[in-house]
Design an enzyme around this catalytic site. Sequence first.
Site, PDB file in Angstrom:
ATOM      1  N   PRO A   1      58.118  17.275  30.992  1.00 34.16           N
ATOM      2  CG  PRO A   1      56.342  17.731  32.443  1.00 34.16           C
ATOM      3  CD  PRO A   1      56.744  16.840  31.307  1.00 34.16           C
TER       4      PRO A   1
ATOM      5  CG  ASP B   1      57.626  12.752  33.709  1.00 34.85           C
ATOM      6  OD1 ASP B   1      57.018  13.845  33.720  1.00 34.85           O
ATOM      7  OD2 ASP B   1      57.281  11.806  32.977  1.00 34.85           O
ATOM      8  CG  HIS B   2      57.317  18.894  37.887  1.00 35.06           C
ATOM      9  ND1 HIS B   2      56.811  18.395  39.073  1.00 35.06           N
ATOM     10  CD2 HIS B   2      57.700  20.169  38.163  1.00 35.06           C
ATOM     11  CE1 HIS B   2      56.871  19.324  40.004  1.00 35.06           C
ATOM     12  NE2 HIS B   2      57.412  20.418  39.481  1.00 35.06           N
ATOM     13  NE  ARG B   3      54.886  13.690  31.564  1.00 34.76           N
ATOM     14  CZ  ARG B   3      55.045  12.892  30.509  1.00 34.76           C
ATOM     15  NH1 ARG B   3      54.215  12.997  29.471  1.00 34.76           N
ATOM     16  NH2 ARG B   3      56.005  11.997  30.478  1.00 34.76           N
TER      17      ARG B   3
ATOM     18  CB  ILE C   1      58.373  12.748  40.432  1.00 34.99           C
ATOM     19  CG1 ILE C   1      58.387  11.266  40.030  1.00 34.99           C
ATOM     20  CG2 ILE C   1      59.150  12.958  41.724  1.00 34.99           C
ATOM     21  CD1 ILE C   1      59.764  10.736  39.662  1.00 34.99           C
TER      22      ILE C   1
END
Length: 443
Positions: free
Chosen positions: A240, A415-417, A419
Amino acid sequence: MAIEIKMPALSPTMEEGTLAKWLVKAGDTVKSGDILAEIETDKATMEFEAVDEGVIASIAVAEGTDGVKVGTVIATISEEGESAALAPKAEAAAPPAQGAEPVARSEEQAEDHGLPPNPGEKASAMPDAGRERVKASPLARRIAAQKGVELSSLSGSGPNGRIVRADVEGLQSGDGRAPITPQLETGPRPSSGKEEVANVASVAASKPVAIPEIPHAATKLSNVRKTIARRLTEAKQTVPHIYLTVDVQLDALLALRAELNDALEARGVKLSVNDLLVKALAASLMQVPKCNVMFTPDQLIAFKRADISVAVSTPAGLITPIVSEADTKPVSVIATEIKELAGRAREGKLKPEEYQGGTASISNMGMYGIKQFDAVINPPQGMILAVGAGEKRPWVMPDGTLGVATIMSATGSFDHRAIDGADGAELMQAFKGLVEKPLGLLA
């Protein structure tokens, strides 16, 4: 006793490669250290050295062969004093002489090259008495039997309409017509998403693309291009992305670069803007360590140094050689390393350890006049910085007056998982601050 030469694993992740070129032929005498062949991996073309001494007895895999699995016997060497009269197995693709026994081949090899099965398998390819003959490879028949698929209801994509493995692998058990259509779930699930990517790739591979009847040229995909396609597909489908953009004033950095280049001229070193931006990104990652991370299914890995992967365009495709410990190296050393690594990347001569790893990436398209773009994360890294061109724009100066300044747009893909948006924003602010006050890069 003959010594088997097997396809080597030239990198920790290599599973197969292309035997690009043989540098020896049957009958040649070789000794340890001689270069036998050039092998194309997923990132570079590397030389393969002999370990044993003797005479090349036979070549089992012809040059130009794709998808050679690691561990496959590619040639044999006869030891000193031993007869080397063995015929090469794959140097010529001509059929065997009349009356000669055909060379045995595996089912997978037969399918990959569009060849008939081994002589001993002819009986299995024949239809039962009283039934209509169905052209299918033994491997396809076995898979069909395991799935309960009726072969007579399938159309083959092999030579002369022959049913091959790809025609039956994506079918549901008990159904000879309806291939499985992968359903990508929108809700959370425990898996990493690689299963969906594999299913999509499997279905896509089993359906040939219809090429329009327009004059065109077809170029065979290199291992590098195949790897780029696989990794980018995986990145966009499983990672994501969140994108954060800042505008950065470059005038102070450009002035510092001019002074440094004047001082380094006697040493033969010339800094580019990109060299300084690599240093700025590395320093920013150390200031905001929450962004110097890698996501795994059960762990968040936080790195203690900044190794920056620098995107380099090559004739074969994009590759990202790594400047290790960029946070502690002087910019002169970074500039020298990037120049040397980029040169060898374009020649396909990088070592695996020089392009595998890295904690973050930077991609600069400013030299092409690109103002702004969003880069795709290079898994398993947690972020990549996309840098656009510096251009003159209206700008509010520190004293509040309106002026003209050299402005560059930089976009971070995170990477929104791993950060959070606030942490990514903090990194972009740190990067902006270091570029606009660049003396901090030399401290």
